[in-house]
Design a protein around this motif. Structure first.
Motif, PDB file in Angstrom:
ATOM      1  N   GLY A  34       0.794  -1.225   0.000  1.00 11.36           N
ATOM      2  CA  GLY A  34       0.000   0.000   0.000  1.00 11.36           C
ATOM      3  C   GLY A  34       0.821   1.266   0.000  1.00 11.36           C
ATOM      4  N   LEU A  35       2.137   1.144   0.103  1.00  4.27           N
ATOM      5  CA  LEU A  35       3.026   2.306   0.073  1.00  4.27           C
ATOM      6  C   LEU A  35       3.799   2.334  -1.238  1.00  4.27           C
ATOM      7  CD1 LEU A  35       4.480   2.140   3.702  1.00  4.27           C
ATOM      8  CD2 LEU A  35       2.593   3.563   2.876  1.00  4.27           C
ATOM      9  N   GLU A  36       4.246   3.540  -1.621  1.00  2.00           N
ATOM     10  CA  GLU A  36       5.032   3.717  -2.839  1.00  2.00           C
ATOM     11  C   GLU A  36       6.455   4.122  -2.474  1.00  2.00           C
ATOM     12  OE1 GLU A  36       3.969   3.090  -5.864  1.00  2.00           O
ATOM     13  OE2 GLU A  36       1.877   2.683  -5.303  1.00  2.00           O
ATOM     14  N   TYR A  51       9.484   5.422   1.886  1.00  2.00           N
ATOM     15  CA  TYR A  51       8.170   5.176   1.300  1.00  2.00           C
ATOM     16  C   TYR A  51       7.143   6.160   1.866  1.00  2.00           C
ATOM     17  CZ  TYR A  51       9.845   0.419   0.117  1.00  2.00           C
ATOM     18  OH  TYR A  51      10.542  -0.662  -0.356  1.00  2.00           O
ATOM     19  N   ASN A  52       6.097   6.405   1.101  1.00  2.00           N
ATOM     20  CA  ASN A  52       4.859   6.966   1.633  1.00  2.00           C
ATOM     21  C   ASN A  52       3.708   6.590   0.704  1.00  2.00           C
ATOM     22  OD1 ASN A  52       4.967   8.795  -0.503  1.00  2.00           O
ATOM     23  ND2 ASN A  52       5.406  10.569   0.785  1.00  2.00           N
ATOM     24  N   GLU A  53       2.540   7.133   0.926  1.00  4.79           N
ATOM     25  CA  GLU A  53       1.378   6.714   0.148  1.00  4.79           C
ATOM     26  C   GLU A  53       1.423   7.220  -1.291  1.00  4.79           C
ATOM     27  OE1 GLU A  53      -2.070   7.960   2.288  1.00  4.79           O
ATOM     28  OE2 GLU A  53      -1.973   6.313   3.734  1.00  4.79           O
ATOM     29  N   LYS A  54       2.145   8.329  -1.533  1.00  2.00           N
ATOM     30  CA  LYS A  54       2.165   8.925  -2.873  1.00  2.00           C
ATOM     31  C   LYS A  54       3.439   8.627  -3.654  1.00  2.00           C
ATOM     32  CE  LYS A  54      -0.896  12.821  -1.795  1.00  2.00           C
ATOM     33  NZ  LYS A  54      -1.042  14.304  -1.827  1.00  2.00           N
ATOM     34  N   GLY A  55       4.504   8.231  -2.973  1.00  2.00           N
ATOM     35  CA  GLY A  55       5.759   7.990  -3.660  1.00  2.00           C
ATOM     36  C   GLY A  55       6.531   9.250  -3.982  1.00  2.00           C
ATOM     37  N   PHE A  57       7.878  13.391  -2.095  1.00  5.30           N
ATOM     38  CA  PHE A  57       7.853  14.400  -1.038  1.00  5.30           C
ATOM     39  C   PHE A  57       7.142  15.635  -1.570  1.00  5.30           C
ATOM     40  CE2 PHE A  57      11.971  12.263   0.241  1.00  5.30           C
ATOM     41  CZ  PHE A  57      11.459  11.670   1.382  1.00  5.30           C
ATOM     42  N   GLU A  58       6.305  16.248  -0.738  1.00  2.69           N
ATOM     43  CA  GLU A  58       5.609  17.459  -1.140  1.00  2.69           C
ATOM     44  C   GLU A  58       5.508  18.418   0.038  1.00  2.69           C
ATOM     45  OE1 GLU A  58       1.569  16.666  -2.260  1.00  2.69           O
ATOM     46  OE2 GLU A  58       1.302  15.193  -0.683  1.00  2.69           O
ATOM     47  N   THR A  59       5.139  19.655  -0.257  1.00  7.91           N
ATOM     48  CA  THR A  59       4.980  20.636   0.805  1.00  7.91           C
ATOM     49  C   THR A  59       3.974  20.138   1.829  1.00  7.91           C
ATOM     50  OG1 THR A  59       3.296  21.765  -0.530  1.00  7.91           O
ATOM     51  CG2 THR A  59       5.545  22.642  -0.618  1.00  7.91           C
ATOM     52  N   GLY A  60       4.152  20.603   3.068  1.00 10.17           N
ATOM     53  CA  GLY A  60       3.232  20.217   4.118  1.00 10.17           C
ATOM     54  C   GLY A  60       3.632  18.931   4.810  1.00 10.17           C
ATOM     55  N   TYR A  61       2.628  18.241   5.322  1.00  6.38           N
ATOM     56  CA  TYR A  61       2.808  17.049   6.153  1.00  6.38           C
ATOM     57  C   TYR A  61       3.128  15.825   5.311  1.00  6.38           C
ATOM     58  CZ  TYR A  61       1.457  13.363   9.494  1.00  6.38           C
ATOM     59  OH  TYR A  61       1.417  12.254  10.301  1.00  6.38           O
ATOM     60  N   ASN A  62       4.244  15.164   5.601  1.00  8.97           N
ATOM     61  CA  ASN A  62       4.643  13.938   4.918  1.00  8.97           C
ATOM     62  C   ASN A  62       4.855  12.832   5.952  1.00  8.97           C
ATOM     63  OD1 ASN A  62       5.823  14.636   1.818  1.00  8.97           O
ATOM     64  ND2 ASN A  62       5.721  16.361   3.233  1.00  8.97           N
ATOM     65  N   MET A  63       4.005  11.813   5.949  1.00 10.09           N
ATOM     66  CA  MET A  63       4.224  10.624   6.774  1.00 10.09           C
ATOM     67  C   MET A  63       5.118   9.685   5.986  1.00 10.09           C
ATOM     68  SD  MET A  63       3.484   9.540   9.769  1.00 10.09           S
ATOM     69  CE  MET A  63       3.744   8.037  10.700  1.00 10.09           C
ATOM     70  N   ILE A  64       6.259   9.298   6.566  1.00 11.44           N
ATOM     71  CA  ILE A  64       7.288   8.571   5.827  1.00 11.44           C
ATOM     72  C   ILE A  64       7.605   7.255   6.529  1.00 11.44           C
ATOM     73  CG2 ILE A  64       9.649   8.699   4.914  1.00 11.44           C
ATOM     74  CD1 ILE A  64       9.337  11.821   5.260  1.00 11.44           C
ATOM     75  N   SER A  65       7.689   6.186   5.754  1.00 14.21           N
ATOM     76  CA  SER A  65       8.108   4.876   6.256  1.00 14.21           C
ATOM     77  C   SER A  65       9.506   4.577   5.728  1.00 14.21           C
ATOM     78  CB  SER A  65       7.130   3.787   5.809  1.00 14.21           C
ATOM     79  OG  SER A  65       5.842   4.000   6.356  1.00 14.21           O
ATOM     80  N   LEU A  66      10.327   3.926   6.565  1.00 12.98           N
ATOM     81  CA  LEU A  66      11.700   3.625   6.206  1.00 12.98           C
ATOM     82  C   LEU A  66      11.998   2.151   6.460  1.00 12.98           C
ATOM     83  CD1 LEU A  66      11.631   6.387   8.249  1.00 12.98           C
ATOM     84  CD2 LEU A  66      13.895   6.645   7.254  1.00 12.98           C
ATOM     85  N   GLY A 107       3.040  -3.113  14.649  1.00 13.06           N
ATOM     86  CA  GLY A 107       2.747  -4.368  13.980  1.00 13.06           C
ATOM     87  C   GLY A 107       3.709  -4.743  12.872  1.00 13.06           C
ATOM     88  N   LYS A 108       4.802  -3.980  12.717  1.00 11.90           N
ATOM     89  CA  LYS A 108       5.767  -4.255  11.656  1.00 11.90           C
ATOM     90  C   LYS A 108       7.115  -4.643  12.272  1.00 11.90           C
ATOM     91  CE  LYS A 108       2.840  -2.913   8.464  1.00 11.90           C
ATOM     92  NZ  LYS A 108       3.083  -1.739   7.617  1.00 11.90           N
ATOM     93  N   ASP A 109       7.821  -5.544  11.607  1.00 12.47           N
ATOM     94  CA  ASP A 109       9.134  -5.973  12.087  1.00 12.47           C
ATOM     95  C   ASP A 109      10.271  -5.158  11.500  1.00 12.47           C
ATOM     96  OD1 ASP A 109       8.144  -8.091  13.696  1.00 12.47           O
ATOM     97  OD2 ASP A 109       8.009  -9.401  11.947  1.00 12.47           O
ATOM     98  N   THR A 110      10.113  -4.703  10.250  1.00  9.31           N
ATOM     99  CA  THR A 110      11.239  -4.078   9.544  1.00  9.31           C
ATOM    100  C   THR A 110      10.971  -2.642   9.118  1.00  9.31           C
ATOM    101  OG1 THR A 110      10.494  -4.837   7.351  1.00  9.31           O
ATOM    102  CG2 THR A 110      11.898  -6.343   8.633  1.00  9.31           C
ATOM    103  N   VAL A 111       9.812  -2.093   9.473  1.00 13.81           N
ATOM    104  CA  VAL A 111       9.421  -0.759   9.012  1.00 13.81           C
ATOM    105  C   VAL A 111       9.446   0.231  10.175  1.00 13.81           C
ATOM    106  CG1 VAL A 111       7.619   0.622   7.913  1.00 13.81           C
ATOM    107  CG2 VAL A 111       7.990  -1.749   7.190  1.00 13.81           C
ATOM    108  N   TYR A 112      10.057   1.378   9.933  1.00 14.04           N
ATOM    109  CA  TYR A 112      10.110   2.483  10.886  1.00 14.04           C
ATOM    110  C   TYR A 112       9.365   3.669  10.257  1.00 14.04           C
ATOM    111  CZ  TYR A 112      13.945  -0.516  12.412  1.00 14.04           C
ATOM    112  OH  TYR A 112      14.698  -1.601  12.797  1.00 14.04           O
ATOM    113  N   GLU A 113       8.868   4.582  11.093  1.00 11.95           N
ATOM    114  CA  GLU A 113       8.095   5.675  10.509  1.00 11.95           C
ATOM    115  C   GLU A 113       8.166   6.937  11.352  1.00 11.95           C
ATOM    116  OE1 GLU A 113       4.099   4.258  10.212  1.00 11.95           O
ATOM    117  OE2 GLU A 113       3.717   4.384  12.372  1.00 11.95           O
ATOM    118  N   GLY A 114       7.854   8.053  10.697  1.00 10.47           N
ATOM    119  CA  GLY A 114       7.782   9.360  11.334  1.00 10.47           C
ATOM    120  C   GLY A 114       7.302  10.361  10.298  1.00 10.47           C
TER     121      GLY A 114
END
Length: 281
Positions: A34-36, A51-55, A57-66, A107-114
């Motif tokens: 579900g992430l790009e 990663y994020n939902e859109k694939g 970076f854009e202005t404003g709020y970006n939720m990012i998975s690593l 619920g993830k073993d290998t994914v970090y986020e912020g």
């Protein structure tokens, strides 16, 4: 007489055959489903995936998975500690932006986020870099890579100086998928303490007056002002959208003494506040 021995042996063989098949039926879980992918960064023996939902970076709020991949074993690291520092390089200065800590995704073993909030851009997307610091098995690593940050669509963040002389950053988080309904509105509010530090602003009030400039500047019923939530450090309110189209979300920022720091009431003489965000759907 031999038949009675043949049937139990056949049953036992069938049982073990089924058990073996079940044991081999291992489901591989895709933890970034579900992430790009936005970008990969190679740092020696590790590759960092963003990663994020859109694939993008854009202005404003970006939720990012690593994720961090060990290039030798082709496996992902489950026990790293990470931090980051976004930087905007300008002709005569540089500054960072509001950001969260990085933690393991639930619920993830290998994914970090912020999250990171990019408050400004160059028209070609240049100017930003991202420094990632991480620790694996007691060894510290660091890398810095340029990234592209673009603006797509309407204004989803506002940077301004309040009447108290403080610089603020306001970013729209929700609704991501607005509908004709009373939508939950969620924003982040931060202040610039210095060029590198942007703490959360607590316990202020953000008055909300949504309008449709192309439709006689009408408003909508059942809106509520945004107030601070101690649980996640964001501001929440109700945003009523009565039809599709372009909406200007007129805002007023007030401190704990109800002093207006930025923004004005919308009246017949004043069609919009100087503090606003935008939505179109």
């Amino acid at each position: 007489m031999k038949l009675k021995y043949v049937l139990p042996i056949a049953f036992i063989a069938l049982f073990f055959s089924c058990s073996t098949d079940d044991d081999d039926n291992t489901t591989i879980v895709n933890e970034v489903e579900g992430l790009e992918l936005i970008q990969t960064i190679v740092n020696g023996n590790e590759t960092i995936e963003l990663y994020n939902e859109k694939g993008l970076f854009e202005t404003g709020y970006n939720m990012i998975s690593l994720r961090i991949k060990d290039n030798t074993t082709d496996s992902y690291i489950e026990d790293a500690t990470l931090s980051w520092m976004p930087m905007m390089q300008m002709p005569t200065m540089e500054h960072s932006s509001p950001k969260s800590t990085i933690s393991k995704a639930i619920g993830k073993d290998t994914v970090y986020e912020g999250f990171i909030i990019y408050q400004m851009i160059n028209t070609d997307g240049s100017g930003w870099s991202l420094t990632l610091n991480y620790t694996i098995d007691g060894t510290d690593y660091s890398l810095t890579e340029t990234i592209s940050v673009m603006q797509y669509g309407n204004q989803n963040t506002a940077t301004f100086m309040g009447s108290d002389g403080t610089n603020y950053i306001l970013a729209l988080i929700e609704p991501k998928d607005p509908s004709i309904a009373v939508n939950e509105m969620k924003v982040g509010l931060f202040k610039m303490e210095n060029m590198m530090t942007f703490p959360v602003v607590e316990d202020y009030t953000i008055a909300l007056d949504p309008r449709m400039p192309g439709m006689g500047n009408h408003t909508s019923p059942n809106n509520t002002d945004l107030t601070y939530n101690n649980a996640d450090n964001f501001y929440y309110g109700d945003l009523s959208l009565t039809m599709t189209g372009y909406w200007k979300l007129n805002l007023k920022l007030m401190n704990t003494d109800d002093d207006v720091l930025k923004g004005e009431d919308v009246t017949d003489e004043n069609e919009a506040s100087s503090l606003y965000l935008e939505l179109e759907f």
